[in-house]
Design a protein around this motif. Structure first.
Motif, short mmCIF file in Angstrom:
data_model
loop_
_atom_site.label_atom_id
_atom_site.label_comp_id
_atom_site.label_asym_id
_atom_site.label_seq_id
_atom_site.Cartn_x
_atom_site.Cartn_y
_atom_site.Cartn_z
N LYS A 28 -66.08 -6.02 22.87
CA LYS A 28 -64.79 -5.56 22.35
C LYS A 28 -63.66 -5.88 23.33
O LYS A 28 -62.59 -6.33 22.94
N TYR A 31 -62.63 -9.60 23.05
CA TYR A 31 -61.73 -10.01 21.96
C TYR A 31 -60.36 -9.36 22.11
O TYR A 31 -59.35 -9.96 21.73
N GLN A 32 -60.28 -8.18 22.69
CA GLN A 32 -58.96 -7.58 22.91
C GLN A 32 -58.19 -8.35 23.98
O GLN A 32 -56.98 -8.52 23.88
N GLN A 89 -57.36 -4.32 16.08
CA GLN A 89 -58.56 -4.28 15.26
C GLN A 89 -58.24 -4.06 13.78
O GLN A 89 -59.13 -4.09 12.95
N VAL A 152 -63.99 -12.75 18.79
CA VAL A 152 -64.24 -11.87 17.65
C VAL A 152 -65.61 -12.18 17.05
O VAL A 152 -66.38 -11.26 16.72
N ALA A 177 -64.45 -6.76 13.84
CA ALA A 177 -63.09 -7.16 14.23
C ALA A 177 -62.63 -8.24 13.27
O ALA A 177 -63.43 -9.01 12.74
#
Length: 196
Positions: A28, A31-32, A89, A152, A177
């Motif tokens: 996570k 991808y953030q 998200q 993602v 996501a």
């Protein structure tokens, strides 16, 4: 021997969820972070556009509608980017971002057509430099989008794989996501080319 087996089972019951949780958090965060890189490049483009509009105003004073369209599209894109930043998200926020960026690209293409019609603009060093920076930024945005979509996909694959899928919801990873998908793949492949 029984206590050794109990200890092994306890280690598995504690260790597996810890590993699953850590892997989900790492995916996570990747991808953030990738979205943050897109945000940096989009902000750069958004910051360059007002400079280009100001530089072109003197030459395109009678083409005010084009300049207003670019400014409005830029402002909408900035607002959509802020909303997507608040909830990367959220698929709806990403869809709004994609839509506003597509409108901005179309407005920039319209400005490019106007700029090409004026030879004196082609000789203006300030406009040349801004145009080159915007084109360079478009390439960076494309690379950042690809990195985001790759991150993602990594997150979604991890979240959907066993044993992660069993524990993902429990750890707060309840949905996939969202990818940055464009209605027209041409948008990514053919970034606006502002050249003189």
């Amino acid at each position: 021997m029984g206590w050794l087996m109990a200890l092994l089972i306890l280690a598995l019951l504690v260790g597996v969820p810890v590993l699953v949780y850590n892997k989900l958090v790492a995916a996570k965060n990747q991808y953030q972070n990738a979205f943050a890189q897109i945000e940096v490049q989009l902000k750069r483009r958004h910051d360059l556009i007002p400079n280009l509009v100001e530089a072109a105003k003197a030459y395109l004073s009678h083409e005010n509608q084009t300049l207003v369209a670019v400014t409005q599209a830029r402002n909408a894109a900035v607002a959509a980017l802020q909303a997507a930043h608040a909830a990367p998200q959220n698929p709806a926020a990403l869809a709004a971002l994609v839509g506003s960026e597509n409108q901005l690209l179309q407005a920039l293409k319209g400005l490019n057509v106007q700029l090409e019609a004026y030879p004196e603009l082609q000789a203006n060093e300030n406009i040349k430099q801004l145009s080159e920076e915007i084109a360079s930024t478009e390439n960076r945005v494309s690379f950042a989008r690809q990195a985001y979509n790759d991150a993602v996909m990594g997150y979604n694959t991890t979240r959907q794989s066993f044993p992660y899928v069993v524990l993902a919801g429990f750890f707060g990873h309840k949905q996939d996501a969202a990818l940055l998908q464009f209605a027209d793949s041409e948008t990514i492949q053919n970034s606006p080319k502002v050249s003189f």
